[in-house]
Design a protein around this motif. Sequence first.
Motif, PDB file in Angstrom:
ATOM      1  N   LYS A   1       0.796  -1.232   0.000  1.00  0.00           N
ATOM      2  CA  LYS A   1       0.000   0.000   0.000  1.00  0.00           C
ATOM      3  C   LYS A   1       0.828   1.280   0.000  1.00  0.00           C
ATOM      4  O   LYS A   1       0.596   2.199  -0.792  1.00  0.00           O
ATOM      5  N   LYS A   2       1.837   1.386   0.886  1.00  0.00           N
ATOM      6  CA  LYS A   2       2.631   2.603   0.962  1.00  0.00           C
ATOM      7  C   LYS A   2       3.373   2.873  -0.334  1.00  0.00           C
ATOM      8  O   LYS A   2       3.403   4.002  -0.835  1.00  0.00           O
ATOM      9  N   LEU A   3       3.982   1.842  -0.895  1.00  0.00           N
ATOM     10  CA  LEU A   3       4.680   1.985  -2.170  1.00  0.00           C
ATOM     11  C   LEU A   3       3.695   2.310  -3.283  1.00  0.00           C
ATOM     12  O   LEU A   3       3.960   3.170  -4.138  1.00  0.00           O
ATOM     13  N   GLY A   4       2.541   1.633  -3.258  1.00  0.00           N
ATOM     14  CA  GLY A   4       1.520   1.877  -4.269  1.00  0.00           C
ATOM     15  C   GLY A   4       1.047   3.315  -4.281  1.00  0.00           C
ATOM     16  O   GLY A   4       0.880   3.925  -5.343  1.00  0.00           O
ATOM     17  N   ILE A   5       0.845   3.892  -3.099  1.00  0.00           N
ATOM     18  CA  ILE A   5       0.392   5.280  -3.009  1.00  0.00           C
ATOM     19  C   ILE A   5       1.460   6.231  -3.544  1.00  0.00           C
ATOM     20  O   ILE A   5       1.144   7.221  -4.222  1.00  0.00           O
ATOM     21  N   LYS A   6       2.734   5.927  -3.277  1.00  0.00           N
ATOM     22  CA  LYS A   6       3.819   6.772  -3.799  1.00  0.00           C
ATOM     23  C   LYS A   6       3.838   6.754  -5.322  1.00  0.00           C
ATOM     24  O   LYS A   6       4.001   7.798  -5.971  1.00  0.00           O
ATOM     25  N   ILE A   7       3.671   5.561  -5.901  1.00  0.00           N
ATOM     26  CA  ILE A   7       3.615   5.456  -7.369  1.00  0.00           C
ATOM     27  C   ILE A   7       2.386   6.189  -7.895  1.00  0.00           C
ATOM     28  O   ILE A   7       2.454   6.918  -8.899  1.00  0.00           O
ATOM     29  N   PHE A   8       1.246   6.003  -7.225  1.00  0.00           N
ATOM     30  CA  PHE A   8      -0.018   6.641  -7.589  1.00  0.00           C
ATOM     31  C   PHE A   8       0.160   8.153  -7.697  1.00  0.00           C
ATOM     32  O   PHE A   8      -0.278   8.787  -8.664  1.00  0.00           O
ATOM     33  N   VAL A   9       0.823   8.746  -6.705  1.00  0.00           N
ATOM     34  CA  VAL A   9       0.953  10.208  -6.625  1.00  0.00           C
ATOM     35  C   VAL A   9       2.089  10.727  -7.494  1.00  0.00           C
ATOM     36  O   VAL A   9       1.923  11.707  -8.234  1.00  0.00           O
ATOM     37  N   HIS A  10       3.248  10.091  -7.421  1.00  0.00           N
ATOM     38  CA  HIS A  10       4.451  10.655  -8.031  1.00  0.00           C
ATOM     39  C   HIS A  10       4.675  10.242  -9.487  1.00  0.00           C
ATOM     40  O   HIS A  10       5.366  10.945 -10.224  1.00  0.00           O
ATOM     41  N   ILE A  11       4.109   9.110  -9.898  1.00  0.00           N
ATOM     42  CA  ILE A  11       4.310   8.664 -11.284  1.00  0.00           C
ATOM     43  C   ILE A  11       3.002   8.782 -12.060  1.00  0.00           C
ATOM     44  O   ILE A  11       2.813   9.689 -12.846  1.00  0.00           O
ATOM     45  N   THR A  12       2.069   7.883 -11.818  1.00  0.00           N
ATOM     46  CA  THR A  12       0.733   7.983 -12.426  1.00  0.00           C
ATOM     47  C   THR A  12      -0.226   6.997 -11.755  1.00  0.00           C
ATOM     48  O   THR A  12       0.149   5.843 -11.493  1.00  0.00           O
ATOM     49  N   PRO A  13      -1.464   7.418 -11.496  1.00  0.00           N
ATOM     50  CA  PRO A  13      -2.472   6.485 -10.964  1.00  0.00           C
ATOM     51  C   PRO A  13      -3.022   5.554 -12.036  1.00  0.00           C
ATOM     52  O   PRO A  13      -3.691   4.568 -11.721  1.00  0.00           O
ATOM     53  N   LYS A  14      -2.745   5.863 -13.310  1.00  0.00           N
ATOM     54  CA  LYS A  14      -3.273   5.060 -14.412  1.00  0.00           C
ATOM     55  C   LYS A  14      -2.836   3.600 -14.307  1.00  0.00           C
ATOM     56  O   LYS A  14      -3.544   2.689 -14.758  1.00  0.00           O
ATOM     57  N   ILE A  15      -1.646   3.380 -13.716  1.00  0.00           N
ATOM     58  CA  ILE A  15      -1.128   2.022 -13.545  1.00  0.00           C
ATOM     59  C   ILE A  15      -2.123   1.156 -12.771  1.00  0.00           C
ATOM     60  O   ILE A  15      -2.261  -0.040 -13.027  1.00  0.00           O
ATOM     61  N   PHE A  16      -2.822   1.788 -11.816  1.00  0.00           N
ATOM     62  CA  PHE A  16      -3.698   1.039 -10.907  1.00  0.00           C
ATOM     63  C   PHE A  16      -5.177   1.113 -11.289  1.00  0.00           C
ATOM     64  O   PHE A  16      -6.012   0.505 -10.605  1.00  0.00           O
ATOM     65  N   GLU A  17      -5.528   1.835 -12.351  1.00  0.00           N
ATOM     66  CA  GLU A  17      -6.945   2.098 -12.629  1.00  0.00           C
ATOM     67  C   GLU A  17      -7.755   0.810 -12.797  1.00  0.00           C
ATOM     68  O   GLU A  17      -8.824   0.652 -12.188  1.00  0.00           O
ATOM     69  N   THR A  18      -7.269  -0.100 -13.598  1.00  0.00           N
ATOM     70  CA  THR A  18      -8.004  -1.357 -13.839  1.00  0.00           C
ATOM     71  C   THR A  18      -8.162  -2.162 -12.553  1.00  0.00           C
ATOM     72  O   THR A  18      -9.235  -2.721 -12.272  1.00  0.00           O
TER      73      THR A  18
END
Length: 333
Positions: free
Chosen positions: A39-56
Amino acid sequence: MNILFLGTKTGNSYLQYIALKRNYKNVDFIDGYESLKFKKLGIKIFVHITPKIFETIINKYILSRIKKKYDLIYVKSGELIGKKLITELKRRAKKIVFFCNDNPFVSRDKNRWKLFHSSAKYFDLIAYQDPSRIKPSNNRGIKSFLVLPPYDINIHKRKTNLNKKKNDVVFIGTWSDEKSLFLQKIIRLGLDVKIFGSRWDKDPNFSKLKKNISLGHLKFKKYSNVIRSAKIALCLFEKKNKDTITARSIEIPAIGTLMVSERTKTMKANFVENREVIFFNNPNECVKKCNYYLRNDNKSSKIAKRGNLKVTKKLKLTNDNLIKKIINTVFKK
């Protein structure tokens, strides 16, 4: 009324969920962040790179947990909802509302709001707590609605049988460079300020500030107890977020402590200066006024009581009333 709450079981999101449960019998809950592994790593990617990775992944997780149709979907985690998801959610609910206590139209949070920008105009109503959000919202064709921040009747409440105040002045909030510079200035000017919150160890001057800081996020009761422990609680705003009012603007007087706040147009519109709260424009004015009210307990107490009456009896800014107002507005009652 059947309601689905999309949010988290932390912070003010959880308090709104509990308020919904107090007022409506059938409330289901889904936390979309539970779809993120690590979760913590996922949120960092979500915010700093793109949330599109997790949309599906997010869409599949949320939709798989919806087993019926709802009268209302009440959203608190709007940053997780893209165009594809809201299109599906609209097939499962009569109305979808989003209470947004943040600012999705500034760059402070990097890519956090990228999914929301594609879905925003499809919400039946978005309620904002700061006027600075209304114009950019309207320019994008979003159905917007202005409310004041709420407090919780069970958490943010005044207690009259208090022991002697432990602290002169407290500030509670997550570190930012602007807030840090301000607090360093008033400390240098001789004000005894205790700072509570997360990420302050990232400050370049943390070693000098360390004796004034208690690190870590404060949960509900501890947060209120720290404010109750002080003669004065400071209210500062995040400039990068264009904030002119915030949750603490209401929670501090609801708890019953004297609030000394930055002066903004929104604060002046809702509180009477020197009668319900104290305002300042700069560090020197803040220190001067704090020192005056620290020496004048009787005046300080009277202003704190009037501030408390303003938010609890006159404006009645509870989570319960906020939720009813939003629901009545979206259903045009």
